[in-house]
Design an enzyme around this catalytic site. Structure first.
Site, PDB file in Angstrom:
ATOM      1  N   ASP A 196       0.180  17.152 -19.978  1.00  0.00           N
ATOM      2  CA  ASP A 196       0.327  16.879 -18.556  1.00  0.00           C
ATOM      3  C   ASP A 196       1.794  16.932 -18.144  1.00  0.00           C
ATOM      4  OD1 ASP A 196      -0.888  15.673 -16.027  1.00  0.00           O
ATOM      5  OD2 ASP A 196       0.659  14.188 -16.477  1.00  0.00           O
ATOM      6  N   GLU A 232       0.924  22.041 -19.049  1.00  0.00           N
ATOM      7  CA  GLU A 232       0.733  22.183 -17.609  1.00  0.00           C
ATOM      8  C   GLU A 232       2.072  22.452 -16.941  1.00  0.00           C
ATOM      9  OE1 GLU A 232      -0.270  20.031 -13.447  1.00  0.00           O
ATOM     10  OE2 GLU A 232       0.847  19.053 -15.039  1.00  0.00           O
TER      11      GLU A 232
HETATM   12  C1  QV4 Z   1       3.120   6.733  -4.248  1.00  0.00           C
HETATM   13  C2  QV4 Z   1       4.024   7.433  -3.241  1.00  0.00           C
HETATM   14  C3  QV4 Z   1       5.378   7.769  -3.882  1.00  0.00           C
HETATM   15  C4  QV4 Z   1       5.980   6.490  -4.469  1.00  0.00           C
HETATM   16  C5  QV4 Z   1       4.987   5.866  -5.438  1.00  0.00           C
HETATM   17  C6  QV4 Z   1       5.501   4.614  -6.116  1.00  0.00           C
HETATM   18  O1  QV4 Z   1       3.408   8.651  -2.781  1.00  0.00           O
HETATM   19  O2  QV4 Z   1       6.244   8.344  -2.934  1.00  0.00           O
HETATM   20  O3  QV4 Z   1       7.160   6.846  -5.153  1.00  0.00           O
HETATM   21  O4  QV4 Z   1       3.743   5.590  -4.780  1.00  0.00           O
HETATM   22  O5  QV4 Z   1       5.499   3.534  -5.257  1.00  0.00           O
HETATM   23  C7  QV4 Z   1      -0.660   8.795  -7.291  1.00  0.00           C
HETATM   24  C8  QV4 Z   1      -0.668   8.842  -5.786  1.00  0.00           C
HETATM   25  C9  QV4 Z   1       0.746   8.845  -5.226  1.00  0.00           C
HETATM   26  C10 QV4 Z   1       1.463   7.620  -5.758  1.00  0.00           C
HETATM   27  C11 QV4 Z   1       1.442   7.706  -7.277  1.00  0.00           C
HETATM   28  C12 QV4 Z   1       2.133   6.530  -7.928  1.00  0.00           C
HETATM   29  O6  QV4 Z   1      -1.371   9.996  -5.343  1.00  0.00           O
HETATM   30  O7  QV4 Z   1       0.711   8.814  -3.823  1.00  0.00           O
HETATM   31  O8  QV4 Z   1       2.811   7.655  -5.292  1.00  0.00           O
HETATM   32  O9  QV4 Z   1       0.087   7.728  -7.742  1.00  0.00           O
HETATM   33  O10 QV4 Z   1       1.450   5.350  -7.619  1.00  0.00           O
HETATM   34  C13 QV4 Z   1      -2.190  12.746 -10.363  1.00  0.00           C
HETATM   35  C14 QV4 Z   1      -2.289  12.905  -8.843  1.00  0.00           C
HETATM   36  C15 QV4 Z   1      -1.175  12.196  -8.145  1.00  0.00           C
HETATM   37  C16 QV4 Z   1      -1.164  10.745  -8.592  1.00  0.00           C
HETATM   38  C17 QV4 Z   1      -0.881  10.754 -10.103  1.00  0.00           C
HETATM   39  C18 QV4 Z   1      -0.763   9.372 -10.702  1.00  0.00           C
HETATM   40  O11 QV4 Z   1      -2.262  14.283  -8.523  1.00  0.00           O
HETATM   41  O12 QV4 Z   1      -1.393  12.225  -6.732  1.00  0.00           O
HETATM   42  O13 QV4 Z   1      -0.177  10.017  -7.885  1.00  0.00           O
HETATM   43  O14 QV4 Z   1      -1.995  11.402 -10.743  1.00  0.00           O
HETATM   44  O15 QV4 Z   1      -1.886   8.619 -10.447  1.00  0.00           O
HETATM   45  C19 QV4 Z   1       3.257  18.398  -9.538  1.00  0.00           C
HETATM   46  C20 QV4 Z   1       3.557  18.321 -11.019  1.00  0.00           C
HETATM   47  C21 QV4 Z   1       2.307  18.427 -11.853  1.00  0.00           C
HETATM   48  C22 QV4 Z   1       1.217  17.465 -11.384  1.00  0.00           C
HETATM   49  C23 QV4 Z   1       0.981  17.743  -9.898  1.00  0.00           C
HETATM   50  C24 QV4 Z   1      -0.055  16.822  -9.310  1.00  0.00           C
HETATM   51  O16 QV4 Z   1       4.484  19.317 -11.401  1.00  0.00           O
HETATM   52  O17 QV4 Z   1       2.636  18.140 -13.196  1.00  0.00           O
HETATM   53  O18 QV4 Z   1       2.191  17.560  -9.168  1.00  0.00           O
HETATM   54  N1  QV4 Z   1      -0.012  17.572 -12.164  1.00  0.00           N
HETATM   55  C25 QV4 Z   1      -0.317  16.610 -13.248  1.00  0.00           C
HETATM   56  C26 QV4 Z   1      -1.778  16.220 -13.254  1.00  0.00           C
HETATM   57  C27 QV4 Z   1      -2.082  15.365 -12.057  1.00  0.00           C
HETATM   58  C28 QV4 Z   1      -1.300  14.081 -12.171  1.00  0.00           C
HETATM   59  C29 QV4 Z   1       0.011  14.225 -12.769  1.00  0.00           C
HETATM   60  C30 QV4 Z   1       0.499  15.410 -13.236  1.00  0.00           C
HETATM   61  C31 QV4 Z   1       0.787  13.006 -13.022  1.00  0.00           C
HETATM   62  O19 QV4 Z   1      -2.595  17.352 -13.338  1.00  0.00           O
HETATM   63  O20 QV4 Z   1      -3.452  15.110 -11.940  1.00  0.00           O
HETATM   64  O21 QV4 Z   1      -1.115  13.537 -10.842  1.00  0.00           O
HETATM   65  O22 QV4 Z   1       0.415  12.560 -14.319  1.00  0.00           O
HETATM   66  O23 QV4 Z   1       2.946  19.726  -9.161  1.00  0.00           O
END
Ligand code: QV4
Ligand code: CA
Length: 486
Positions: A196, A232
């Site tokens: 990830d 990824e």
């Molecule tokens: C919120 C605010 C932020 C703030 C934060 C802390 O938006 O501004 O800084 O609170 O107070 C979730 C929420 C998001 C939240 C975050 C932390 O959606 O709003 O931030 O949690 O609490 C998945 C989801 C994300 C999720 C994350 C963790 O897609 O929305 O965030 O899980 O739960 C980029 C990367 C790529 C990534 C992609 C989504 O390059 O690597 O974004 N893809 C992988 C996974 C994906 C996962 C993650 C990475 C993180 O496939 O499913 O994100 O592990 O393109």
């Protein structure tokens, strides 16, 4: 780390997104093994934060709390049972490894396994990780510590991805803990990892960590087998970090692939151009690439989302998937989704009143219910997984197109596919490359023991056959192969 470590003759994995381990074990035995799947990408098995606002979103699993194997998908005992039972029927388990970060945000709490954590004071006693194990102001210069500018490689790798506490992977202790987690999984018998957020980690740190991994468990794999690793990296071009920085380490996820195919099957770019599909479309080498039509992020507008085909557009989705499985490029992955209300893209998997994940119920006709979509069980998709196994190793030949949206090609002398993406009738005689005989069209029906429930195609002594596909068909594809001869 680029060898998928599939059992012989198997070449496609499916992502059983948010399934429970007990259901995956059953699915290996009753379906994936018999149908020739190589393996399953599973949701992160390590303990995550329990998010209650919104209530238990799917993305809580990307917020690690510890490396204990307790989540809504099951506990360590169930995990071990799944890995063993799947391997016994030649189906591998690939773990989604979330190693770039731990959960963020201010509040302390307990994870899915009951372990406490305190992001405010950077304390994760379940590992343990403490304040000196995370990147901070010395490594990341953005005011709030989070990533804002994807044009800066340093920021993308040393700052926090959406506020998630960023591990200091250059540090020996942190590398040792992460490798320890992965080695625990290897000792249980997994075949490899989807890494990830690889883009958010320095290639040298990943190389170091993977170098610490053990060979795969010899109870299931030949001795000396390295784990399969696919990273990824979302690279659509135009950012500071690209796939090529990672393709030398293991495979990389090819996000361009699904976007470009969606354009073709939405009739925005003629199918005739697929003639040179693959590297010549600006994609990584076939042996470095993991390909898919959609994934758990972009099907719901997260991570590089927008524009891909999903199960919701089932006709086009099947066509794109059929093309993918027929074409030699890349290592193929099939998304297996749960349905959700499109307005709530955070919605977690089908659940019971106590928020435990629902069992996957399979009906007599083989379809899933209770909100589980099971694209991997759609006849056209399953049968093309079989097609791919039969034709593997042959090259693309006998390309034909009508100058527009009707195409056909063979895989050596083993398989042939005709796709009518035009919306008008196709009726033509084509050279298939196949030996003469009568073949089962595995799109319109199933083949078993010399019998075919769909239509049949006869190939003459000159290797030619007549194909007719109505422009209004819901399944405007015909696929035949030497493993389904009547
Ligand atoms: C919120 C605010 C932020 C703030 C934060 C802390 O938006 O501004 O800084 O609170 O107070 C979730 C929420 C998001 C939240 C975050 C932390 O959606 O709003 O931030 O949690 O609490 C998945 C989801 C994300 C999720 C994350 C963790 O897609 O929305 O965030 O899980 O739960 C980029 C990367 C790529 C990534 C992609 C989504 O390059 O690597 O974004 N893809 C992988 C996974 C994906 C996962 C993650 C990475 C993180 O496939 O499913 O994100 O592990 O393109
Ligand atoms: Ca990082």
């Amino acid at each position: 780390y680029s060898n998928p470590t599939c059992a012989a003759g198997r070449h496609t994995i499916t992502h059983l997104f948010e399934w429970k381990w007990t259901d995956i074990a059953q699915e290996c035995e009753r379906f994936l093994g018999p149908k020739g799947f190589c393996g399953v990408q599973i949701s992160p098995p390590n303990e995550n934060r329990v998010v209650t606002s919104p209530n238990r979103p799917w993305w809580e699993r990307y917020q690690p709390v510890s490396y204990h194997l307790t989540t809504r998908s099951g506990n360590e005992e169930q995990f071990r049972d799944m890995v063993n039972r799947c391997n016994r029927v030649n189906v591998r388990i690939y773990v989604d490894a979330v190693i770039n970060h731990m959960t963020g945000g201010g509040e302390s709490g307990r994870g899915t396994g009951g372990t406490s954590f305190n992001p405010g004071s950077l304390q994760f006693p379940g590992v343990p990780f403490g304040p000196t194990d995370f990147n901070g102001g010395g490594q990341c210069q953005t005011g709030d510590g989070s990533i804002h500018n994807y044009g800066s490689a340093n920021e993308v790798r040393n700052c926090r991805l959406v506020g998630l506490l960023d591990l200091m992977l250059g540090k020996d202790y942190v590398r040792q803990k992460v490798a320890g987690y992965m080695n625990h999984l290897i000792s249980i018998g997994v075949g490899g990892f989807r890494v990830d957020a690889a883009k958010h980690m320095w290639p040298a740190d990943l190389t170091n960590i993977f170098g610490r991994l053990s060979n795969l468990n010899t109870a299931y794999f030949p001795s000396g087998t390295r784990p399969f690793i696919f990273q990824e990296v979302i690279d659509m071009g135009g950012e500071a970090i690209g796939m090529s920085e990672y393709s030398g380490i293991g495979r990389v996820t090819n996000f361009i692939y699904g976007i470009k195919l969606a354009q073709v099957f939405r009739n925005q770019n003629q199918a005739k151009y697929l003639r040179n599909w693959g590297e010549q479309w600006g994609m990584p080498s076939t042996s470095d690439s993991v390909v898919f039509i959609d994934n758990h992020d972009n099907q719901r507008g997260h991570g590089g989302g927008g524009g891909v085909l999903t199960y919701r557009d089932s006709k086009r989705y099947k066509m794109a998937t059929e093309f993918m499985l027929a074409h030699p490029y890349g290592f193929t992955r099939i998304m297996s989704s749960f349905s959700w209300n499109e307005a709530n893209n955070w919605e977690g998997p089908p659940h019971n009143g106590d928020m435990s994940i629902k069992n996957v119920h399979v009906s007599g006709d083989g379809s899933c219910g209770d909100g589980w979509v099971c694209e991997h069980r759609w006849r056209q998709i399953t049968n093309m997984v079989g097609f791919r196994n039969v034709v593997m190793g042959t090259s693309l030949a006998h390309w034909w197109d009508n100058g527009n949206y009707q195409i056909a090609f063979s895989r050596g002398n083993k398989g042939f596919i005709v796709i009518n993406a035009q919306g008008s009738d196709l009726s033509t005689t084509l050279t298939t490359g196949l030996p003469s005989g009568t073949y089962c069209d595995v799109i319109s029906g199933d083949y078993s023991n010399g019998r075919c429930t769909g239509s049949s195609i006869s190939v003459g002594n000159d290797s030619r056959a007549r194909f007719t596909i109505s422009g209004s068909s819901q399944d405007p594809v015909i696929a035949i192969h030497i493993g389904a001869k009547i």
